[in-house]
Design a protein around this motif. Structure first.
Motif, PDB file in Angstrom:
ATOM      1  N   ILE A 132       0.876  -1.100   0.058  1.00 44.42           N
ATOM      2  CA  ILE A 132       0.049  -0.245  -0.074  1.00 44.42           C
ATOM      3  C   ILE A 132       0.776   1.330  -0.018  1.00 44.42           C
ATOM      4  O   ILE A 132       1.879   1.451   0.944  1.00 44.42           O
ATOM      5  CB  ILE A 132      -0.867   0.132   1.188  1.00 44.42           C
ATOM      6  CG1 ILE A 132      -1.890  -1.166   1.171  1.00 44.42           C
ATOM      7  CG2 ILE A 132      -1.756   1.415   1.094  1.00 44.42           C
ATOM      8  CD1 ILE A 132      -2.755  -1.365   2.046  1.00 44.42           C
ATOM      9  N   SER A 133       0.712   2.110  -0.990  1.00 44.58           N
ATOM     10  CA  SER A 133       1.443   3.534  -1.082  1.00 44.58           C
ATOM     11  C   SER A 133       1.273   4.356   0.074  1.00 44.58           C
ATOM     12  O   SER A 133       0.467   4.228   0.598  1.00 44.58           O
ATOM     13  CB  SER A 133       1.376   4.229  -2.314  1.00 44.58           C
ATOM     14  OG  SER A 133       0.033   4.910  -2.221  1.00 44.58           O
ATOM     15  N   ILE A 134       2.444   5.220   0.124  1.00 42.98           N
ATOM     16  CA  ILE A 134       2.020   6.258   1.417  1.00 42.98           C
ATOM     17  C   ILE A 134       0.760   7.070   1.141  1.00 42.98           C
ATOM     18  O   ILE A 134       0.146   7.421   2.126  1.00 42.98           O
ATOM     19  CB  ILE A 134       3.190   7.264   1.423  1.00 42.98           C
ATOM     20  CG1 ILE A 134       4.402   6.302   1.685  1.00 42.98           C
ATOM     21  CG2 ILE A 134       3.032   8.524   2.214  1.00 42.98           C
ATOM     22  CD1 ILE A 134       5.893   7.177   1.735  1.00 42.98           C
ATOM     23  N   ILE A 135       0.611   7.180  -0.145  1.00 46.91           N
ATOM     24  CA  ILE A 135      -0.903   8.156  -0.274  1.00 46.91           C
ATOM     25  C   ILE A 135      -2.067   7.189  -0.116  1.00 46.91           C
ATOM     26  O   ILE A 135      -2.935   7.745   0.561  1.00 46.91           O
ATOM     27  CB  ILE A 135      -1.139   8.871  -1.794  1.00 46.91           C
ATOM     28  CG1 ILE A 135       0.311   9.780  -2.036  1.00 46.91           C
ATOM     29  CG2 ILE A 135      -2.357   9.264  -1.947  1.00 46.91           C
ATOM     30  CD1 ILE A 135       0.282  10.320  -3.486  1.00 46.91           C
ATOM     31  N   GLN A 136      -2.105   5.975  -0.299  1.00 41.85           N
ATOM     32  CA  GLN A 136      -2.926   5.233   0.043  1.00 41.85           C
ATOM     33  C   GLN A 136      -3.012   4.983   1.526  1.00 41.85           C
ATOM     34  O   GLN A 136      -4.389   4.949   2.049  1.00 41.85           O
ATOM     35  CB  GLN A 136      -2.962   3.663  -0.509  1.00 41.85           C
ATOM     36  CG  GLN A 136      -3.142   3.784  -2.147  1.00 41.85           C
ATOM     37  CD  GLN A 136      -2.849   2.195  -2.897  1.00 41.85           C
ATOM     38  OE1 GLN A 136      -1.927   1.694  -2.272  1.00 41.85           O
ATOM     39  NE2 GLN A 136      -3.711   1.963  -3.835  1.00 41.85           N
ATOM     40  N   GLN A 137      -2.134   5.109   2.257  1.00 43.38           N
ATOM     41  CA  GLN A 137      -2.218   4.831   3.739  1.00 43.38           C
ATOM     42  C   GLN A 137      -2.782   6.238   4.284  1.00 43.38           C
ATOM     43  O   GLN A 137      -3.536   6.230   5.029  1.00 43.38           O
ATOM     44  CB  GLN A 137      -0.925   4.770   4.237  1.00 43.38           C
ATOM     45  CG  GLN A 137      -0.259   3.409   4.003  1.00 43.38           C
ATOM     46  CD  GLN A 137       1.110   3.286   4.461  1.00 43.38           C
ATOM     47  OE1 GLN A 137       1.742   4.032   5.621  1.00 43.38           O
ATOM     48  NE2 GLN A 137       1.962   2.317   3.993  1.00 43.38           N
TER      49      GLN A 137
ATOM     50  N   VAL B 107      -3.797  11.265  -5.909  1.00 42.57           N
ATOM     51  CA  VAL B 107      -4.940  10.808  -4.826  1.00 42.57           C
ATOM     52  C   VAL B 107      -5.924  10.073  -5.487  1.00 42.57           C
ATOM     53  O   VAL B 107      -6.458   9.078  -5.044  1.00 42.57           O
ATOM     54  CB  VAL B 107      -5.363  12.090  -3.989  1.00 42.57           C
ATOM     55  CG1 VAL B 107      -6.416  11.770  -3.057  1.00 42.57           C
ATOM     56  CG2 VAL B 107      -3.868  12.569  -3.220  1.00 42.57           C
ATOM     57  N   LYS B 108      -6.467  10.797  -6.671  1.00 43.85           N
ATOM     58  CA  LYS B 108      -7.628  10.206  -7.324  1.00 43.85           C
ATOM     59  C   LYS B 108      -7.313   8.851  -7.845  1.00 43.85           C
ATOM     60  O   LYS B 108      -7.980   7.771  -7.509  1.00 43.85           O
ATOM     61  CB  LYS B 108      -7.831  11.048  -8.618  1.00 43.85           C
ATOM     62  CG  LYS B 108      -8.915  10.744  -9.267  1.00 43.85           C
ATOM     63  CD  LYS B 108      -9.395  11.588 -10.254  1.00 43.85           C
ATOM     64  CE  LYS B 108     -10.584  11.227 -11.261  1.00 43.85           C
ATOM     65  NZ  LYS B 108     -10.846  12.089 -12.311  1.00 43.85           N
TER      66      LYS B 108
ATOM     67  N   ASN C 285      -7.838   3.065  -6.931  1.00 45.92           N
ATOM     68  CA  ASN C 285      -7.047   1.316  -6.577  1.00 45.92           C
ATOM     69  C   ASN C 285      -7.633   0.827  -5.258  1.00 45.92           C
ATOM     70  O   ASN C 285      -7.794  -0.278  -5.123  1.00 45.92           O
ATOM     71  CB  ASN C 285      -5.596   1.554  -6.394  1.00 45.92           C
ATOM     72  CG  ASN C 285      -4.989   2.019  -7.791  1.00 45.92           C
ATOM     73  OD1 ASN C 285      -5.424   1.612  -8.579  1.00 45.92           O
ATOM     74  ND2 ASN C 285      -3.792   2.692  -8.022  1.00 45.92           N
ATOM     75  N   LEU C 286      -7.735   1.829  -4.180  1.00 49.24           N
ATOM     76  CA  LEU C 286      -8.285   1.261  -2.923  1.00 49.24           C
ATOM     77  C   LEU C 286      -9.689   0.723  -3.116  1.00 49.24           C
ATOM     78  O   LEU C 286      -9.974  -0.369  -2.382  1.00 49.24           O
ATOM     79  CB  LEU C 286      -8.255   2.472  -1.966  1.00 49.24           C
ATOM     80  CG  LEU C 286      -7.049   2.858  -1.334  1.00 49.24           C
ATOM     81  CD1 LEU C 286      -7.004   4.130  -0.737  1.00 49.24           C
ATOM     82  CD2 LEU C 286      -6.133   1.529  -0.606  1.00 49.24           C
ATOM     83  N   GLU C 287     -10.567   1.382  -4.009  1.00 52.49           N
ATOM     84  CA  GLU C 287     -11.914   0.964  -4.212  1.00 52.49           C
ATOM     85  C   GLU C 287     -11.790  -0.575  -4.904  1.00 52.49           C
ATOM     86  O   GLU C 287     -12.351  -1.358  -4.634  1.00 52.49           O
ATOM     87  CB  GLU C 287     -12.564   1.824  -4.956  1.00 52.49           C
ATOM     88  CG  GLU C 287     -14.259   1.489  -5.175  1.00 52.49           C
ATOM     89  CD  GLU C 287     -15.052   2.500  -5.703  1.00 52.49           C
ATOM     90  OE1 GLU C 287     -16.431   2.598  -5.398  1.00 52.49           O
ATOM     91  OE2 GLU C 287     -14.712   3.278  -6.384  1.00 52.49           O
ATOM     92  N   GLU C 288     -10.868  -0.602  -6.170  1.00 48.57           N
ATOM     93  CA  GLU C 288     -10.829  -1.780  -6.674  1.00 48.57           C
ATOM     94  C   GLU C 288     -10.396  -2.972  -5.873  1.00 48.57           C
ATOM     95  O   GLU C 288     -10.850  -4.048  -6.167  1.00 48.57           O
ATOM     96  CB  GLU C 288      -9.834  -1.581  -8.020  1.00 48.57           C
ATOM     97  CG  GLU C 288     -10.504  -0.899  -9.104  1.00 48.57           C
ATOM     98  CD  GLU C 288      -9.374  -0.386 -10.236  1.00 48.57           C
ATOM     99  OE1 GLU C 288      -8.222  -0.726  -9.979  1.00 48.57           O
ATOM    100  OE2 GLU C 288      -9.652   0.171 -10.977  1.00 48.57           O
ATOM    101  N   GLU C 289      -9.389  -2.600  -4.922  1.00 49.36           N
ATOM    102  CA  GLU C 289      -8.964  -3.664  -4.078  1.00 49.36           C
ATOM    103  C   GLU C 289      -9.978  -4.164  -2.878  1.00 49.36           C
ATOM    104  O   GLU C 289      -9.548  -4.645  -2.022  1.00 49.36           O
ATOM    105  CB  GLU C 289      -7.592  -3.368  -3.548  1.00 49.36           C
ATOM    106  CG  GLU C 289      -6.386  -3.214  -4.477  1.00 49.36           C
ATOM    107  CD  GLU C 289      -5.163  -2.661  -3.981  1.00 49.36           C
ATOM    108  OE1 GLU C 289      -4.999  -2.503  -3.000  1.00 49.36           O
ATOM    109  OE2 GLU C 289      -4.389  -2.294  -4.996  1.00 49.36           O
TER     110      GLU C 289
ATOM    111  N   THR D 248     -16.822   4.401  -2.718  1.00 51.93           N
ATOM    112  CA  THR D 248     -17.098   5.781  -3.025  1.00 51.93           C
ATOM    113  C   THR D 248     -18.365   6.214  -3.815  1.00 51.93           C
ATOM    114  O   THR D 248     -18.981   5.013  -4.238  1.00 51.93           O
ATOM    115  CB  THR D 248     -15.810   6.171  -4.026  1.00 51.93           C
ATOM    116  OG1 THR D 248     -15.989   5.488  -5.141  1.00 51.93           O
ATOM    117  CG2 THR D 248     -14.474   5.911  -3.190  1.00 51.93           C
ATOM    118  N   SER D 249     -18.740   7.359  -3.400  1.00 52.53           N
ATOM    119  CA  SER D 249     -19.791   7.687  -4.295  1.00 52.53           C
ATOM    120  C   SER D 249     -19.711   9.341  -4.307  1.00 52.53           C
ATOM    121  O   SER D 249     -18.932  10.053  -3.805  1.00 52.53           O
ATOM    122  CB  SER D 249     -21.259   7.096  -3.557  1.00 52.53           C
ATOM    123  OG  SER D 249     -21.033   8.167  -2.176  1.00 52.53           O
ATOM    124  N   HIS D 250     -20.715   9.484  -5.205  1.00 56.27           N
ATOM    125  CA  HIS D 250     -20.533  11.324  -5.486  1.00 56.27           C
ATOM    126  C   HIS D 250     -19.388  12.135  -5.784  1.00 56.27           C
ATOM    127  O   HIS D 250     -18.953  12.639  -5.303  1.00 56.27           O
ATOM    128  CB  HIS D 250     -21.368  11.782  -4.280  1.00 56.27           C
ATOM    129  CG  HIS D 250     -22.747  11.412  -4.033  1.00 56.27           C
ATOM    130  ND1 HIS D 250     -22.787  10.453  -3.257  1.00 56.27           N
ATOM    131  CD2 HIS D 250     -24.018  12.048  -4.211  1.00 56.27           C
ATOM    132  CE1 HIS D 250     -24.295  10.259  -3.174  1.00 56.27           C
ATOM    133  NE2 HIS D 250     -24.897  11.096  -4.043  1.00 56.27           N
TER     134      HIS D 250
END
Length: 78
Positions: free
Chosen positions: A5-10, A42-43, A48-52, A57-59
């Motif tokens: 997990i990347s730093i941004i993902q963390q 970030v986007k 990636n976090l959602e795919e994993e 997410t929404s809206h």
């Protein structure tokens, strides 16, 4: 945190978790530039976090999105 997990993902996961713990509300408004100045990264990290399976997410909006941790995402904190 899980390896790979990347730093941004963390930072994103911690941001959402902190919101959850402070408010008791699972849905968090994530403003990209509050996570990192590289809003494109970030986007992509949110995607990636959602795919994993870490978040849902929404809206989506320009520069922000609503997100919440899944049970899988919460398991890394509890």
């Amino acid at each position: 945190m899980k390896k790979g997990i990347s730093i941004i993902q963390q930072k994103i996961l911690q941001y959402i978790y902190k919101h959850f713990k402070e408010t008791g509300k699972p849905l968090c408004y994530v403003i990209f530039n509050q996570i990192d100045n590289n809003t494109s990264a970030v986007k992509n990290s949110i995607k990636n976090l959602e795919e994993e399976g870490f978040i849902e997410t929404s809206h989506p909006a320009i520069g922000a999105i609503y997100a919440s941790l899944t049970d899988y995402g919460l398991s890394f904190f509890e």
